[in-house]
Scaffold this motif. Structure first.
Motif, PDB file in Angstrom:
ATOM      1  N   GLN A 184      -5.532  25.022   3.292  1.00 49.02           N
ATOM      2  CA  GLN A 184      -5.602  23.578   2.993  1.00 49.02           C
ATOM      3  C   GLN A 184      -4.951  22.762   4.104  1.00 49.02           C
ATOM      4  O   GLN A 184      -5.477  21.729   4.512  1.00 49.02           O
ATOM      5  CB  GLN A 184      -4.897  23.263   1.658  1.00 49.02           C
ATOM      6  N   VAL A 185      -3.802  23.245   4.602  1.00 47.50           N
ATOM      7  CA  VAL A 185      -3.099  22.540   5.685  1.00 47.50           C
ATOM      8  C   VAL A 185      -3.969  22.531   6.939  1.00 47.50           C
ATOM      9  O   VAL A 185      -4.171  21.487   7.566  1.00 47.50           O
ATOM     10  CB  VAL A 185      -1.730  23.210   5.968  1.00 47.50           C
ATOM     11  N   LEU A 186      -4.540  23.692   7.293  1.00 44.82           N
ATOM     12  CA  LEU A 186      -5.362  23.782   8.503  1.00 44.82           C
ATOM     13  C   LEU A 186      -6.604  22.904   8.396  1.00 44.82           C
ATOM     14  O   LEU A 186      -6.997  22.242   9.361  1.00 44.82           O
ATOM     15  CB  LEU A 186      -5.762  25.236   8.767  1.00 44.82           C
ATOM     16  N   GLU A 187      -7.215  22.882   7.220  1.00 50.50           N
ATOM     17  CA  GLU A 187      -8.412  22.047   7.038  1.00 50.50           C
ATOM     18  C   GLU A 187      -8.069  20.574   7.152  1.00 50.50           C
ATOM     19  O   GLU A 187      -8.816  19.802   7.752  1.00 50.50           O
ATOM     20  CB  GLU A 187      -9.080  22.348   5.683  1.00 50.50           C
ATOM     21  N   ARG A 188      -6.916  20.190   6.594  1.00 48.84           N
ATOM     22  CA  ARG A 188      -6.516  18.789   6.678  1.00 48.84           C
ATOM     23  C   ARG A 188      -6.262  18.394   8.139  1.00 48.84           C
ATOM     24  O   ARG A 188      -6.741  17.361   8.599  1.00 48.84           O
ATOM     25  CB  ARG A 188      -5.254  18.552   5.847  1.00 48.84           C
ATOM     26  N   SER A 204       5.535  22.492  11.637  1.00 52.42           N
ATOM     27  CA  SER A 204       6.607  23.489  11.525  1.00 52.42           C
ATOM     28  C   SER A 204       7.011  23.772  10.077  1.00 52.42           C
ATOM     29  O   SER A 204       7.360  24.884   9.738  1.00 52.42           O
ATOM     30  CB  SER A 204       7.821  23.060  12.341  1.00 52.42           C
ATOM     31  N   MET A 205       6.902  22.736   9.221  1.00 53.26           N
ATOM     32  CA  MET A 205       7.277  22.972   7.822  1.00 53.26           C
ATOM     33  C   MET A 205       6.275  23.848   7.077  1.00 53.26           C
ATOM     34  O   MET A 205       6.547  24.316   5.983  1.00 53.26           O
ATOM     35  CB  MET A 205       7.470  21.643   7.081  1.00 53.26           C
ATOM     36  N   TYR A 206       5.114  24.040   7.670  1.00 54.51           N
ATOM     37  CA  TYR A 206       4.090  24.859   7.017  1.00 54.51           C
ATOM     38  C   TYR A 206       3.938  26.239   7.663  1.00 54.51           C
ATOM     39  O   TYR A 206       2.970  26.936   7.392  1.00 54.51           O
ATOM     40  CB  TYR A 206       2.731  24.158   7.078  1.00 54.51           C
ATOM     41  N   VAL A 271       5.489  27.044  -0.966  1.00 58.98           N
ATOM     42  CA  VAL A 271       4.287  26.913  -1.805  1.00 58.98           C
ATOM     43  C   VAL A 271       4.529  25.813  -2.837  1.00 58.98           C
ATOM     44  O   VAL A 271       3.686  24.939  -3.043  1.00 58.98           O
ATOM     45  CB  VAL A 271       3.933  28.261  -2.486  1.00 58.98           C
ATOM     46  N   ILE A 272       5.723  25.834  -3.432  1.00 56.31           N
ATOM     47  CA  ILE A 272       6.042  24.832  -4.457  1.00 56.31           C
ATOM     48  C   ILE A 272       6.061  23.427  -3.844  1.00 56.31           C
ATOM     49  O   ILE A 272       5.421  22.507  -4.353  1.00 56.31           O
ATOM     50  CB  ILE A 272       7.383  25.180  -5.137  1.00 56.31           C
ATOM     51  N   SER A 273       6.755  23.278  -2.704  1.00 60.05           N
ATOM     52  CA  SER A 273       6.868  21.930  -2.121  1.00 60.05           C
ATOM     53  C   SER A 273       5.512  21.432  -1.604  1.00 60.05           C
ATOM     54  O   SER A 273       5.182  20.252  -1.748  1.00 60.05           O
ATOM     55  CB  SER A 273       7.910  21.903  -0.998  1.00 60.05           C
ATOM     56  N   GLU A 276       3.336  20.217  -4.388  1.00 63.31           N
ATOM     57  CA  GLU A 276       3.730  18.860  -4.796  1.00 63.31           C
ATOM     58  C   GLU A 276       3.113  17.837  -3.853  1.00 63.31           C
ATOM     59  O   GLU A 276       2.525  16.849  -4.287  1.00 63.31           O
ATOM     60  CB  GLU A 276       5.254  18.720  -4.806  1.00 63.31           C
ATOM     61  N   GLU A 277       3.207  18.115  -2.551  1.00 63.68           N
ATOM     62  CA  GLU A 277       2.667  17.187  -1.559  1.00 63.68           C
ATOM     63  C   GLU A 277       1.148  17.007  -1.719  1.00 63.68           C
ATOM     64  O   GLU A 277       0.628  15.896  -1.622  1.00 63.68           O
ATOM     65  CB  GLU A 277       2.980  17.725  -0.161  1.00 63.68           C
TER      66      GLU A 277
END
Ligand code: ADP
Ligand code: MG
Length: 349
Positions: A184-188, A204-206, A271-273, A276-277
């Motif tokens: 999901q992060v990479l697609e965004r 870095s946070m991911y 994963v939890i944070s 939420e985001e």
């Protein structure tokens, strides 16, 4: 002076099929006694003596299983090997050899395949695997990779999906949901990049999530750990499609039901944070995310003491009779049926 940084692009046609095969496979050395013949004949030959042979294969198709706009080819090579090794470990066996078959369109230069094979080479090195053959052909469009893994185990060690019994404990290695969120992060970021190519995102946070997606590790350590602890699982499967489909596969094969507990499902704090985001429900992600390549298995109640203190193993539930069905007990203590997949995987009983 500005250096010309244009990467070199050698057309595959300049090598010819045999030149290409030679070039890609020249660095693969045979390490195992069980490999009698590797690359270079009509077929490879392996000898596992008195042990049983485990064989598994996976086909990865560009545009279906991976998107090269955010998956580096080196990682793709590594991951293609991992998905196969994971299946061998899920049989409680040791992988020893792989074959690698590829179909490539003329859009790929030699350098792209070199990168792909660098990842394959690294995986083979880290997991102590001989590359013993494959096939190379062209495709009209895109890249296809098919890897077959061979492994072995003494007959009595092999663990199938169908051995779970009523009252067995359900155990999961590691934590889940990360690989899906990494995607999901990479697609965004890929969408953001299309709009503004100069945007340099801070990811870095991911890191953990992206690594879980791009560079998954098969759980080589788990079969060994269980052996050292003197535990033989009664059934086992690897988590490639998400916990919900895997527990259903395992229960169907074993003709049993299961009760899992939401508060026991192991999740990394990232994963939890990130859930939420992204305004996603972390349990849904854990159940239907997939690609985590953890091992899901069942053990007899009497083995509980042997595994209870282990930080990489979590007991997430227990096996029930078949007619009890497959359920998740939520934090609110509601029982919801576990359905195969998708965003609406949880429906009230
Ligand atoms: P054949 O004509 O018998 O299919 P090939 O000429 O395709 O043989 O392959 C020659 C050798 O190289 C064989 O040992 C084959 O297994 C190996 N090989 C072919 N392509 C690959 C590849 N992409 N990766 C690893 N080994 C390969
Ligand atoms: Mg061939």
């Amino acid at each position: 002076m500005i250096e010309d940084k244009q990467p070199q692009r050698t057309p595959l046609s300049s090598l010819g099929e045999f030149g290409l095969i030679d070039h890609l496979t020249k660095n693969f050395n045979i390490k195992h006694e069980s490999t009698i013949k590797g690359i270079g004949d009509d077929a490879a030959v392996v000898d596992f003596k008195d042990q049983q042979c485990v064989v598994t294969t996976d086909l990865l198709v560009e545009g279906v299983h991976f998107d090269l706009s955010y998956v580096p080819l080196k990682h793709l090579g590594y991951k293609s090997v991992m998905v196969n090794l994971s299946d061998v470990y899920a049989m409680n066996a040791t992988p020893k050899q792989i074959t690698v078959s590829i179909a490539v369109s003329n859009r790929f230069p030699l350098e792209a395949l070199e990168e792909l094979y660098e990842g394959i080479h690294t995986a083979a090195k880290v997991y102590d695997i001989d590359v013993i053959g494959g096939d190379t052909t062209s495709s009209q469009k895109g890249l296809l990779i098919s890897i077959t893994a061979l492994g072995h185990a003494p007959k009595e060690d092999i663990v199938y999906r169908n051995g779970a019994k009523d009252n067995d404990l359900v155990v999961l290695s590691g934590d889940i949901g990360g690989a899906y969120l990494g995607l999901q992060v990479l697609e965004r970021e890929n969408e953001v990049f299309k709009v503004n190519p100069n945007n340099q995102p801070d990811l870095s946070m991911y890191t953990y999530l992206i690594e879980r997606q791009l560079k998954p590790e098969a759980r080589k350590d788990v079969p060994k750990l269980l052996k050292d602890l003197g535990v033989k699982p009664t059934s086992m499967i690897d988590v490639s499609d998400g916990l919900s489909s895997e527990i259903i596969h395992l229960c169907k094969s074993s003709e049993v039901g299961a009760t899992l507990y939401e508060d026991k499902i192991p999740l990394d704090p990232t994963v939890i944070s990130t859930c939420e985001e992204f305004e996603l429900d972390s349990t849904t992600i854990a159940l239907s995310g997939g690609e985590d390549y953890e091992l899901l298995f069942t053990i007899k109640q009497e083995d509980y003491d042997k595994i209870k203190a282990n930080p990489s193993l979590t007991i997430i539930g227990h096996i029930t009779p078949k007619n009890n069905g497959i359920y998740l007990v939520t934090r609110g203590e509601t029982k919801v049926e576990i359905k195969a997949r998708g965003w609406n995987s949880l429906t009230e009983e």
